[in-house]
Design an enzyme around this catalytic site. Sequence first.
Site, PDB file in Angstrom:
ATOM      1  N   GLU A   8       0.818  -1.219   0.000  1.00  0.00           N
ATOM      2  CA  GLU A   8       0.000   0.000   0.000  1.00  0.00           C
ATOM      3  C   GLU A   8       0.851   1.268   0.000  1.00  0.00           C
ATOM      4  O   GLU A   8       0.532   2.240  -0.689  1.00  0.00           O
ATOM      5  CB  GLU A   8      -0.904  -0.012   1.233  1.00  0.00           C
ATOM      6  CG  GLU A   8      -1.847   1.162   1.346  1.00  0.00           C
ATOM      7  CD  GLU A   8      -2.716   1.039   2.585  1.00  0.00           C
ATOM      8  OE1 GLU A   8      -2.874   2.049   3.278  1.00  0.00           O
ATOM      9  OE2 GLU A   8      -3.210  -0.069   2.849  1.00  0.00           O
ATOM     10  N   ASP A   9       1.966   1.264   0.738  1.00  0.00           N
ATOM     11  CA  ASP A   9       2.708   2.508   0.981  1.00  0.00           C
ATOM     12  C   ASP A   9       4.114   2.535   0.409  1.00  0.00           C
ATOM     13  O   ASP A   9       4.826   3.528   0.573  1.00  0.00           O
ATOM     14  CB  ASP A   9       2.800   2.759   2.492  1.00  0.00           C
ATOM     15  CG  ASP A   9       1.443   3.040   3.115  1.00  0.00           C
ATOM     16  OD1 ASP A   9       0.556   3.518   2.387  1.00  0.00           O
ATOM     17  OD2 ASP A   9       1.267   2.766   4.317  1.00  0.00           O
TER      18      ASP A   9
END
Length: 727
Positions: free
Chosen positions: A122-123
Amino acid sequence: MSAEATNPADPAPATPGAHRRKSRARLDLRRLGRAALLGPAARDRLPDAIGHVVEAHRAHHPDADLEPLRRAYLLAESSHRGQMRKSGEPYITHPLAVTLILAELGAETTTLTASLLHDTVEDTDVTLEQVREEFGEEVRYLVDGVTKLEKVDYGAAAEPETFRKMLVAAGNDVRVMSIKLADRLHNMRTLGVMRREKQERIARVTRDVLIPLAERLGVQALKTELEDLVFAVLHPEEYEHTRELIAENAAHGDDPLAETADQVRTVLREAGIPAEVLIRPRHFVSVHRVSRKRGRLRGADFGRLLVLVNEDADCYAVLGELHTCMTPVVSEFKDFIAVPKFNLYQSLHTAVTREDGEVAEVLIRTHQMHKVAEAGVIALGNPYAPASDDPADGERADPTRPGWLSRLLQWQQAAPDTDTFWSSLREDLAQDREITVFRPDGGALGLPEGASCVDAAYAQYGEDAHACIGARVNGRLATLSTVLKDGDTVQLLMGQDPASEPSREWLEHARTPAARIAIQRWLAAHPVSAETFGGASAPGARDSLDDAGAHAPGLGTAARRPALPARPTTDTPGVRDANAVVDLPGATVRLAGCCTPVPPDEVTGFAVRGGVVTVHRVECAGVERMKSAGREEVGVRWGDTTECRVTLVAESFGRPHLLADLTEAIALEGVAIVSATVEPPSQQRVRHTYTLQLPDASHLPSLMKAMRNVPGVYDVSRAQHPATTVH
């Protein structure tokens, strides 16, 4: 998932034990930050930053392979390097803290590996394919399951659709939700730096979705802390009042539960039952609930006793000793060992009265039950291991696939839009308890408490439940609105008409999203039918029968059938017929309308005024009344002619076209309708009364069978009372 989070001034802990846990969490977080800043460890050596994770993991799984954890940490640390939380700590402290929570609850290595990596896709630049190549498909699946959908793609729908994605993933591997719950707990612990509006929004979602999920998965350790954190954010004044109550009680010094615990230890020691007796303080929300229920709290209200034993049988032995040697409060006894809760929870609950009148609640369970009570599905280790010793078998045991999750996965597919899914999810999770009802074939349905036969129909048949016409509950006929109880046996009666329609009234009795969404979808797709006729049993709809002139309110619309041949009735309640021969010369014979005898019924006759003999079946209630009235009994026998008239009563559930279908079934049997009456529906049931002219009395059984075979008809019988006909 929590790049904006930081450490707040934590809400005051509910108990000294909780205070120690929170203090330890803060120390761990600082230590994580220092260790992460030092960078990765030397090759093949466990990094210092995951030392406490490994320690907690080894306490539950002493033989675990730690290599995946080492490699997962190195990938996560290098990927998140340079990312900071608003608190100033390196971002890696978040996945480390989440993993520590799961390790302390006993999660197995695969879950911990995925937890360390849960924010990388996600990051950071890490891809799911990279995770699969380095850690395998299971870890990739778990990481994907908890990866949020992007707001740039989904806008305001991103959060609810992320939850939908996570729940669908949990349908195949419930460990997805374990990671999500631990992730939310750490984010709630570090919520204070955010603006008040965002704190409240996150707390509300936690209250409405995450806490019910923790309850359903049996993870009480996470659920109770989440409840307290949400309580502090959404109800700060009540939280502060509760904190003062707990502080005042602690300041008194004398704990009545400590004295009662010593008494229990003595009783069990003298009985020779090995047991550990602990005082289990209530958390904030629990104290708040008890104070609202009981008013002024006394010392024993701030906690409960927990008795831990080795075997199931010891639980009942402890219960027997406590109820024998102390004064039990019988109304407080609950046996969740014999009948576990739907979230795996098992324990005996009881209470004893102290000499000063205070009541001490007692929980009795084995050490394994306690582990499951605290950690729920997490305590089961890897529930997806092969079910047999043969790895080629391919079968996988899944004791964590509860009924509520299966239901949720079914109805979410039918939710037409994000708003419907989000509101239905919160509504579904708001159901606190689940019941189990059984099918006649031995199968079972899990339903929320308060569910009706409507809910059971859609749980079993999906949208085919539109054709449901009634039910039998524990062998007795019941309306679809009947509320079911735990342990009921439900047989759903299904019609055969492919055009069957649900009733708008069913929405009033539907408690599950599956039922409500299916009914609403049908009504939205058929607005004219729904508005005009109101479904299967809406008031005001009519069904017509041209030949007999009978009207049936509440049965919906019916196609007009060709008029059936009708025979005129006489002016008397009985029916004139030459089939019966009586032993009274010159008498006029009438077959009694109360029992409508036909050959080869055993019959008797009574002389009445006007030279008439009425003929009754011998078992008719009218026979006794005639004898009591002093009527002269006359011998009767059947003549040679076989044509006869009979009155039949058809009991049915209301549905569209029912009256027309019944009259068509009668006509196909070659029987003429003399008259027909349809009573107004009552609780979705309709009563039809027909006087029929049969060409042959021997045809009666096949006629009754044909009528019973009409969908919606559950019984056909001979009339046993005077029938009012419509000419």
